[in-house]
Motif scaffolding. Structure first.
Motif, PDB file in Angstrom:
ATOM      1  N   ALA A 123       0.884  -1.357   0.077  1.00 21.78           N
ATOM      2  CA  ALA A 123       0.161   0.064  -0.152  1.00 21.78           C
ATOM      3  C   ALA A 123       0.959   1.122  -0.043  1.00 21.78           C
ATOM      4  CB  ALA A 123      -0.796  -0.019   1.171  1.00 21.78           C
ATOM      5  N   GLY A 124       1.987   1.308   0.736  1.00 22.08           N
ATOM      6  CA  GLY A 124       2.834   2.346   1.011  1.00 22.08           C
ATOM      7  C   GLY A 124       3.194   2.556  -0.466  1.00 22.08           C
ATOM      8  N   GLN A 125       3.938   1.412  -1.407  1.00 18.91           N
ATOM      9  CA  GLN A 125       4.513   1.882  -2.539  1.00 18.91           C
ATOM     10  C   GLN A 125       3.558   2.214  -3.606  1.00 18.91           C
ATOM     11  OE1 GLN A 125       7.804   1.426  -3.123  1.00 18.91           O
ATOM     12  NE2 GLN A 125       7.247   2.631  -4.822  1.00 18.91           N
ATOM     13  N   ARG A 126       2.285   2.005  -3.508  1.00 19.79           N
ATOM     14  CA  ARG A 126       1.226   2.145  -4.265  1.00 19.79           C
ATOM     15  C   ARG A 126       1.120   3.686  -4.168  1.00 19.79           C
ATOM     16  NH1 ARG A 126      -5.148  -0.005  -5.068  1.00 19.79           N
ATOM     17  NH2 ARG A 126      -5.613   1.638  -6.453  1.00 19.79           N
ATOM     18  N   VAL A 127       0.873   4.279  -2.906  1.00 22.35           N
ATOM     19  CA  VAL A 127       0.562   5.793  -2.651  1.00 22.35           C
ATOM     20  C   VAL A 127       1.794   6.503  -3.084  1.00 22.35           C
ATOM     21  CG1 VAL A 127       0.565   7.447  -0.959  1.00 22.35           C
ATOM     22  CG2 VAL A 127      -0.635   5.230  -0.500  1.00 22.35           C
ATOM     23  N   GLU A 128       3.111   6.183  -3.019  1.00 20.38           N
ATOM     24  CA  GLU A 128       4.204   6.838  -3.487  1.00 20.38           C
ATOM     25  C   GLU A 128       4.139   6.933  -5.184  1.00 20.38           C
ATOM     26  OE1 GLU A 128       7.707   7.711  -2.116  1.00 20.38           O
ATOM     27  OE2 GLU A 128       6.563   7.994  -0.248  1.00 20.38           O
ATOM     28  N   ASP A 129       3.549   5.675  -5.768  1.00 19.22           N
ATOM     29  CA  ASP A 129       3.641   5.644  -7.342  1.00 19.22           C
ATOM     30  C   ASP A 129       2.438   6.218  -7.833  1.00 19.22           C
ATOM     31  OD1 ASP A 129       5.802   3.801  -7.123  1.00 19.22           O
ATOM     32  OD2 ASP A 129       4.501   2.013  -7.098  1.00 19.22           O
ATOM     33  N   GLU A 130       1.371   6.437  -7.053  1.00 20.59           N
ATOM     34  CA  GLU A 130       0.094   7.081  -7.527  1.00 20.59           C
ATOM     35  C   GLU A 130      -0.233   8.425  -7.210  1.00 20.59           C
ATOM     36  OE1 GLU A 130      -3.293   4.656  -7.842  1.00 20.59           O
ATOM     37  OE2 GLU A 130      -2.188   2.755  -7.931  1.00 20.59           O
ATOM     38  N   LEU A 131       0.260   9.002  -6.017  1.00 22.31           N
ATOM     39  CA  LEU A 131       0.184  10.097  -5.551  1.00 22.31           C
ATOM     40  C   LEU A 131       1.445  10.879  -5.270  1.00 22.31           C
ATOM     41  CD1 LEU A 131      -2.835   9.455  -2.785  1.00 22.31           C
ATOM     42  CD2 LEU A 131      -3.136  10.137  -4.861  1.00 22.31           C
ATOM     43  N   GLY A 132       2.502  10.371  -5.114  1.00 22.33           N
ATOM     44  CA  GLY A 132       3.743  11.130  -4.807  1.00 22.33           C
ATOM     45  C   GLY A 132       4.113  10.796  -3.443  1.00 22.33           C
ATOM     46  N   PRO A 133       5.364  11.553  -3.009  1.00 22.08           N
ATOM     47  CA  PRO A 133       6.154  11.072  -1.962  1.00 22.08           C
ATOM     48  C   PRO A 133       5.221  11.357  -0.629  1.00 22.08           C
ATOM     49  CG  PRO A 133       7.552  12.634  -3.330  1.00 22.08           C
ATOM     50  CD  PRO A 133       6.106  12.486  -4.036  1.00 22.08           C
ATOM     51  N   ILE A 134       5.058  10.509   0.348  1.00 20.53           N
ATOM     52  CA  ILE A 134       4.469  10.523   1.485  1.00 20.53           C
ATOM     53  C   ILE A 134       4.863  11.738   2.327  1.00 20.53           C
ATOM     54  CG2 ILE A 134       3.362   9.218   3.384  1.00 20.53           C
ATOM     55  CD1 ILE A 134       3.888   6.842   1.654  1.00 20.53           C
TER      56      ILE A 134
END
Length: 335
Positions: free
Chosen positions: A73-84
């Motif tokens: 999930a964390g990787q998907r957030v980074e890929d689709e929304l940008g840096p957390i």
């Protein structure tokens, strides 16, 4: 103490209750908000809330007890929304029952979600934040992180563990001179849907110990903590302050008081419905196909404002007011 502005936020346990209210609050800033939870119905509704409030949503089904799912999930957030920029750990499950009536597998499951879920979320957040040397992690806690009460041994134990884990982590980040910040927000009793879906072996319907607060009180405090993470902890609501301080001063007295009142104060006069859903093993909205939303069954009895929480959010004004009052007293005494 400057405010931090975030562009990408992650909220766990965001399909209902405090997590849902927090996601809405963040979305009003027009940022991207990833909402993580198990139930598809609640997640889709939470994503729509974020979109309606002006944010950019990403809904991801995740069991926080499973590290590989949290990592993905964390990787998907980074890929689709940008840096957390911001990660808020909020997901939990629990059991309402005396300890001896809680089965070992139930205690393990509640602990894995409520405690290890925070550990997993924190690890994934740090994986992405540490190389950039920036970011904020907010651990959503409770007054029960410092004071155990009867009928909630699973929840109290897990929340106590979160405090110990977070304190250790904070020391390590300081040692490493990291600019990643970690803070905790400890909450009072709240009108969330948990009392309609947690596994309960109580004879009557479970309720929060009054006074009861609306989840928006918690959401406001969590967002303030995210903006000002240099403060170690935020205590929300006068009952939280009194509970934590009281346990430091007279823990034995609280033992006796809670032994006498704790069973009755956590139950309504109504029997538990025979068809009440249980979300320990599976999301409640997956069983019923129902969106539980932000609030539970106690809206008529809940407070939407907390003077203590307002004072905590406006410490500059409060400090100035106290200083002015002290100066006034000094002048009066000299007369």
């Amino acid at each position: 103490m400057g405010r931090r502005r975030h562009q990408v936020a992650v909220v766990t346990g965001a399909s209902a209750g405090v997590g849902r209210a927090t996601a809405r609050h963040l979305a009003r800033r027009g940022i991207a908000v990833a909402v993580l939870a198990r139930g598809r119905k609640g997640l889709d509704a939470a994503a729509e809330d974020v979109r309606a409030a002006g944010g950019r949503p990403l809904a991801i089904e995740v069991d926080m007890a499973q590290y590989d799912q949290v990592e993905a999930a964390g990787q998907r957030v980074e890929d689709e929304l940008g840096p957390i920029d911001l990660w808020i750990n909020n997901a939990f499950s629990s059991v309402f029952a005396p300890f001896r009536e809680t089965r070992p597998e139930e205690f393990r499951r509640a602990t894995e979600v409520t405690y290890l879920g925070y550990v997993h979320g924190t690890r994934v957040a740090l994986t992405h934040m540490t190389p950039r040397d920036r970011g904020t992690i907010v651990q959503v806690g409770s007054a029960l992180a410092y004071r155990g009460i009867p009928l909630q041994a699973t929840y109290c134990g897990a929340k106590h563990a979160v405090v110990g884990f977070t304190e250790s982590l904070r020391c390590e980040l300081r040692h490493d001179r990291s600019n990643v910040k970690v803070t905790m927000v400890h909450l009072p009793a709240l009108n969330t849907p948990q009392f309609d879906w947690l596994l309960s072996r109580l004879p009557r319907h479970a309720q929060p110990v009054p006074p009861i607060y609306d989840p928006v009180v918690a959401a406001r405090a969590i967002v303030v903590a995210a903006d000002r993470p240099t403060r170690r902890e935020y205590w929300v609501g006068a009952p939280t302050v009194l509970t934590i301080l009281g346990n430091r001063i007279v823990p034995g007295l609280l033992d006796r008081y809670l032994a006498r009142t704790g069973y009755r104060s956590q139950q309504t006069d109504q029997p538990v419905a025979p068809d009440q859903p249980v979300n320990l093993w599976h999301p409640a909205d997956g069983v019923e196909g129902r969106d539980y939303g932000v609030r539970g069954s106690f809206t008529a009895r809940s407070h939407v404002h907390s003077p203590q929480a307002w004072l905590a959010r406006h410490r500059v004004i409060t400090t100035a007011g106290l200083a002015a009052a002290a100066a006034g007293v000094a002048v009066w005494r000299r007369r």
